[in-house]
Motif scaffolding. Structure first.
Motif, PDB file in Angstrom:
ATOM      1  N   GLN A  14       0.767  -9.328  -0.159  1.00  0.00           N
ATOM      2  CA  GLN A  14       0.448 -10.208  -1.283  1.00  0.00           C
ATOM      3  C   GLN A  14       0.124  -9.390  -2.524  1.00  0.00           C
ATOM      4  O   GLN A  14       0.596  -9.677  -3.620  1.00  0.00           O
ATOM      5  CB  GLN A  14      -0.730 -11.113  -0.922  1.00  0.00           C
ATOM      6  CG  GLN A  14      -1.101 -12.089  -2.038  1.00  0.00           C
ATOM      7  CD  GLN A  14      -2.522 -12.586  -1.923  1.00  0.00           C
ATOM      8  OE1 GLN A  14      -3.387 -11.885  -1.418  1.00  0.00           O
ATOM      9  NE2 GLN A  14      -2.766 -13.784  -2.419  1.00  0.00           N
ATOM     10  N   HIS A  15      -0.702  -8.337  -2.347  1.00  0.00           N
ATOM     11  CA  HIS A  15      -1.057  -7.487  -3.481  1.00  0.00           C
ATOM     12  C   HIS A  15       0.178  -6.800  -4.059  1.00  0.00           C
ATOM     13  O   HIS A  15       0.326  -6.693  -5.281  1.00  0.00           O
ATOM     14  CB  HIS A  15      -2.083  -6.425  -3.037  1.00  0.00           C
ATOM     15  CG  HIS A  15      -3.365  -7.007  -2.564  1.00  0.00           C
ATOM     16  ND1 HIS A  15      -4.091  -6.484  -1.515  1.00  0.00           N
ATOM     17  CD2 HIS A  15      -4.071  -8.098  -2.979  1.00  0.00           C
ATOM     18  CE1 HIS A  15      -5.180  -7.192  -1.313  1.00  0.00           C
ATOM     19  NE2 HIS A  15      -5.188  -8.183  -2.184  1.00  0.00           N
ATOM     20  N   TRP A  16       1.074  -6.330  -3.196  1.00  0.00           N
ATOM     21  CA  TRP A  16       2.278  -5.626  -3.645  1.00  0.00           C
ATOM     22  C   TRP A  16       3.177  -6.552  -4.448  1.00  0.00           C
ATOM     23  O   TRP A  16       3.702  -6.178  -5.498  1.00  0.00           O
ATOM     24  CB  TRP A  16       3.039  -5.073  -2.442  1.00  0.00           C
ATOM     25  CG  TRP A  16       4.311  -4.365  -2.809  1.00  0.00           C
ATOM     26  CD1 TRP A  16       5.575  -4.881  -2.833  1.00  0.00           C
ATOM     27  CD2 TRP A  16       4.430  -2.998  -3.217  1.00  0.00           C
ATOM     28  NE1 TRP A  16       6.482  -3.930  -3.227  1.00  0.00           N
ATOM     29  CE2 TRP A  16       5.804  -2.769  -3.468  1.00  0.00           C
ATOM     30  CE3 TRP A  16       3.527  -1.952  -3.391  1.00  0.00           C
ATOM     31  CZ2 TRP A  16       6.297  -1.518  -3.886  1.00  0.00           C
ATOM     32  CZ3 TRP A  16       4.006  -0.712  -3.803  1.00  0.00           C
ATOM     33  CH2 TRP A  16       5.372  -0.508  -4.049  1.00  0.00           C
ATOM     34  N   CYS A  17       3.363  -7.760  -3.957  1.00  0.00           N
ATOM     35  CA  CYS A  17       4.220  -8.722  -4.648  1.00  0.00           C
ATOM     36  C   CYS A  17       3.625  -9.101  -6.000  1.00  0.00           C
ATOM     37  O   CYS A  17       4.359  -9.289  -6.975  1.00  0.00           O
ATOM     38  CB  CYS A  17       4.409  -9.962  -3.772  1.00  0.00           C
ATOM     39  SG  CYS A  17       5.558 -11.188  -4.436  1.00  0.00           S
ATOM     40  N   TYR A  18       2.302  -9.195  -6.070  1.00  0.00           N
ATOM     41  CA  TYR A  18       1.645  -9.535  -7.340  1.00  0.00           C
ATOM     42  C   TYR A  18       1.718  -8.363  -8.309  1.00  0.00           C
ATOM     43  O   TYR A  18       2.062  -8.526  -9.486  1.00  0.00           O
ATOM     44  CB  TYR A  18       0.198  -9.931  -7.089  1.00  0.00           C
ATOM     45  CG  TYR A  18      -0.516 -10.435  -8.320  1.00  0.00           C
ATOM     46  CD1 TYR A  18      -0.313 -11.734  -8.765  1.00  0.00           C
ATOM     47  CD2 TYR A  18      -1.382  -9.623  -9.036  1.00  0.00           C
ATOM     48  CE1 TYR A  18      -0.951 -12.208  -9.898  1.00  0.00           C
ATOM     49  CE2 TYR A  18      -2.030 -10.084 -10.171  1.00  0.00           C
ATOM     50  CZ  TYR A  18      -1.802 -11.380 -10.600  1.00  0.00           C
ATOM     51  OH  TYR A  18      -2.438 -11.840 -11.726  1.00  0.00           O
ATOM     52  N   CYS A  19       1.397  -7.155  -7.812  1.00  0.00           N
ATOM     53  CA  CYS A  19       1.406  -5.968  -8.668  1.00  0.00           C
ATOM     54  C   CYS A  19       1.333  -4.730  -7.779  1.00  0.00           C
ATOM     55  O   CYS A  19       0.307  -4.496  -7.134  1.00  0.00           O
ATOM     56  CB  CYS A  19       0.231  -5.987  -9.637  1.00  0.00           C
ATOM     57  SG  CYS A  19       0.031  -4.440 -10.571  1.00  0.00           S
ATOM     58  N   LEU A 164       2.817   4.482  -0.249  1.00  0.00           N
ATOM     59  CA  LEU A 164       1.645   5.143   0.323  1.00  0.00           C
ATOM     60  C   LEU A 164       1.954   6.600   0.666  1.00  0.00           C
ATOM     61  O   LEU A 164       1.121   7.485   0.447  1.00  0.00           O
ATOM     62  CB  LEU A 164       1.181   4.398   1.575  1.00  0.00           C
ATOM     63  CG  LEU A 164       0.542   3.018   1.356  1.00  0.00           C
ATOM     64  CD1 LEU A 164       0.335   2.310   2.686  1.00  0.00           C
ATOM     65  CD2 LEU A 164      -0.796   3.144   0.618  1.00  0.00           C
ATOM     66  N   ALA A 165       3.162   6.854   1.175  1.00  0.00           N
ATOM     67  CA  ALA A 165       3.550   8.228   1.520  1.00  0.00           C
ATOM     68  C   ALA A 165       3.689   9.087   0.272  1.00  0.00           C
ATOM     69  O   ALA A 165       3.360  10.281   0.276  1.00  0.00           O
ATOM     70  CB  ALA A 165       4.861   8.216   2.304  1.00  0.00           C
ATOM     71  N   ALA A 166       4.166   8.492  -0.835  1.00  0.00           N
ATOM     72  CA  ALA A 166       4.335   9.237  -2.078  1.00  0.00           C
ATOM     73  C   ALA A 166       3.006   9.562  -2.738  1.00  0.00           C
ATOM     74  O   ALA A 166       2.902  10.514  -3.523  1.00  0.00           O
ATOM     75  CB  ALA A 166       5.209   8.445  -3.047  1.00  0.00           C
ATOM     76  N   ALA A 167       1.977   8.764  -2.436  1.00  0.00           N
ATOM     77  CA  ALA A 167       0.623   8.995  -2.959  1.00  0.00           C
ATOM     78  C   ALA A 167       0.592   9.065  -4.480  1.00  0.00           C
ATOM     79  O   ALA A 167      -0.108   9.893  -5.070  1.00  0.00           O
ATOM     80  CB  ALA A 167       0.024  10.263  -2.351  1.00  0.00           C
ATOM     81  N   MET A 168       1.385   8.225  -5.125  1.00  0.00           N
ATOM     82  CA  MET A 168       1.393   8.149  -6.583  1.00  0.00           C
ATOM     83  C   MET A 168       1.228   6.703  -7.007  1.00  0.00           C
ATOM     84  O   MET A 168       1.881   5.808  -6.453  1.00  0.00           O
ATOM     85  CB  MET A 168       2.704   8.698  -7.156  1.00  0.00           C
ATOM     86  CG  MET A 168       2.869  10.201  -7.020  1.00  0.00           C
ATOM     87  SD  MET A 168       4.396  10.775  -7.784  1.00  0.00           S
ATOM     88  CE  MET A 168       4.114  10.309  -9.498  1.00  0.00           C
ATOM     89  N   LEU A 169       0.360   6.462  -7.979  1.00  0.00           N
ATOM     90  CA  LEU A 169       0.163   5.100  -8.463  1.00  0.00           C
ATOM     91  C   LEU A 169       1.354   4.648  -9.291  1.00  0.00           C
ATOM     92  O   LEU A 169       1.812   5.384 -10.177  1.00  0.00           O
ATOM     93  CB  LEU A 169      -1.099   5.016  -9.326  1.00  0.00           C
ATOM     94  CG  LEU A 169      -2.438   4.933  -8.613  1.00  0.00           C
ATOM     95  CD1 LEU A 169      -3.569   4.956  -9.638  1.00  0.00           C
ATOM     96  CD2 LEU A 169      -2.533   3.683  -7.762  1.00  0.00           C
ATOM     97  N   PRO A 170       1.884   3.446  -9.042  1.00  0.00           N
ATOM     98  CA  PRO A 170       2.924   2.891  -9.919  1.00  0.00           C
ATOM     99  C   PRO A 170       2.379   2.684 -11.334  1.00  0.00           C
ATOM    100  O   PRO A 170       1.164   2.636 -11.543  1.00  0.00           O
ATOM    101  CB  PRO A 170       3.275   1.558  -9.253  1.00  0.00           C
ATOM    102  CG  PRO A 170       2.774   1.674  -7.846  1.00  0.00           C
ATOM    103  CD  PRO A 170       1.580   2.568  -7.907  1.00  0.00           C
ATOM    104  N   GLU A 171       3.286   2.563 -12.292  1.00  0.00           N
ATOM    105  CA  GLU A 171       2.878   2.307 -13.669  1.00  0.00           C
ATOM    106  C   GLU A 171       2.181   0.947 -13.766  1.00  0.00           C
ATOM    107  O   GLU A 171       2.503   0.021 -13.015  1.00  0.00           O
ATOM    108  CB  GLU A 171       4.095   2.329 -14.592  1.00  0.00           C
ATOM    109  CG  GLU A 171       4.719   3.705 -14.751  1.00  0.00           C
ATOM    110  CD  GLU A 171       3.770   4.698 -15.397  1.00  0.00           C
ATOM    111  OE1 GLU A 171       3.079   4.309 -16.365  1.00  0.00           O
ATOM    112  OE2 GLU A 171       3.702   5.841 -14.923  1.00  0.00           O
ATOM    113  N   PRO A 172       1.234   0.795 -14.689  1.00  0.00           N
ATOM    114  CA  PRO A 172       0.569  -0.506 -14.852  1.00  0.00           C
ATOM    115  C   PRO A 172       1.508  -1.554 -15.409  1.00  0.00           C
ATOM    116  O   PRO A 172       2.425  -1.239 -16.176  1.00  0.00           O
ATOM    117  CB  PRO A 172      -0.565  -0.202 -15.836  1.00  0.00           C
ATOM    118  CG  PRO A 172      -0.103   0.993 -16.598  1.00  0.00           C
ATOM    119  CD  PRO A 172       0.711   1.804 -15.627  1.00  0.00           C
ATOM    120  N   ALA A 173       1.274  -2.809 -15.027  1.00  0.00           N
ATOM    121  CA  ALA A 173       2.125  -3.906 -15.499  1.00  0.00           C
ATOM    122  C   ALA A 173       1.883  -4.182 -16.980  1.00  0.00           C
ATOM    123  O   ALA A 173       2.810  -4.389 -17.751  1.00  0.00           O
ATOM    124  CB  ALA A 173       1.853  -5.159 -14.682  1.00  0.00           C
TER     125      ALA A 173
END
Length: 210
Positions: A14-19, A164-173
């Motif tokens: 749910q969190h992934w689909c939202y952001c 999770l394996a990449a351990a990098m935060l995606p860009e903010p929406a």
């Protein structure tokens, strides 16, 4: 023999689909903060978070049902699972808010579909339908557990594992979703987006027209 995988919480879908950034902040960095939406959600879940069983009009309802799916590596809990006389499971996810906001609920549908896939593996029964119960309007909205939703669950699991394996935060929406997110102060979407724009403008200063 395949290596065991770390299970992913159903809520992460749910969190992934939202952001995606929200998902990684919560599930990789263990960041969390409260706001009015999270507090309302907790209030809605007070009763269904207490495990128990009811029987009404031939329908057996179980609350706070533990869920798992070994095939996908998912774990979680269903707010309510209703079982018909034939034993068919029917997951019901409780949400604060009104039924009229259904158009914004793909992330909720994804969570419900993940619960259905867990129940299918656990019970051996097909789960074609589920429902979102909207606490503010005291009404439920039925959701078809479609082939498209099932595929989206599987793709989302793979995407979350890769992130999770990449351990990098995606860009903010940095869009309308951020206003309702309890993590906005931790995420800092507007300052980060402004910094990226400044970098792009600075790079253009050194471009020449040939």
């Amino acid at each position: 023999m395949p290596e065991p995988v770390e299970p992913i919480p159903i809520a992460a879908l749910q969190h992934w689909c939202y952001c995606p950034r929200q998902c990684l902040l919560i599930h990789a960095e263990q960041a969390f903060a409260e706001n009015v939406h999270t507090l309302r959600g907790q209030a809605v879940h007070e009763r269904v978070d207490q495990a128990g069983m009811d029987l009404r009009a031939g329908v057996r309802s179980a609350r706070a049902v533990p869920l798992w799916c070994d095939r996908l590596g998912l774990v979680g809990k269903a707010d309510v699972v209703e079982f018909s006389a034939a034993g068919t499971p029917y997951p019901v996810e409780y949400k604060h808010g009104r039924k009229g906001r259904a158009a914004k609920g793909l992330h909720d549908h994804l969570q419900l579909a993940a619960q259905a896939l867990c129940l299918e593996e656990m019970t051996g029964q097909a789960v074609p339908l589920g429902a979102i119960y909207h606490a503010s309007s005291h009404r439920r909205r039925e959701v078809v557990i479609s082939a498209e939703l099932r595929v989206l669950v599987e793709h989302s699991v793979l995407a979350i594992r890769a992130a999770l394996a990449a351990a990098m935060l995606p860009e903010p929406a940095n869009d309308s979703r951020c206003r309702e997110c309890s993590l906005i102060d931790l995420c800092q979407p507007a300052p980060l987006a402004a910094r990226e724009r400044q970098r792009a403008l600075a790079a253009q200063l050194f471009l020449t027209d040939d």
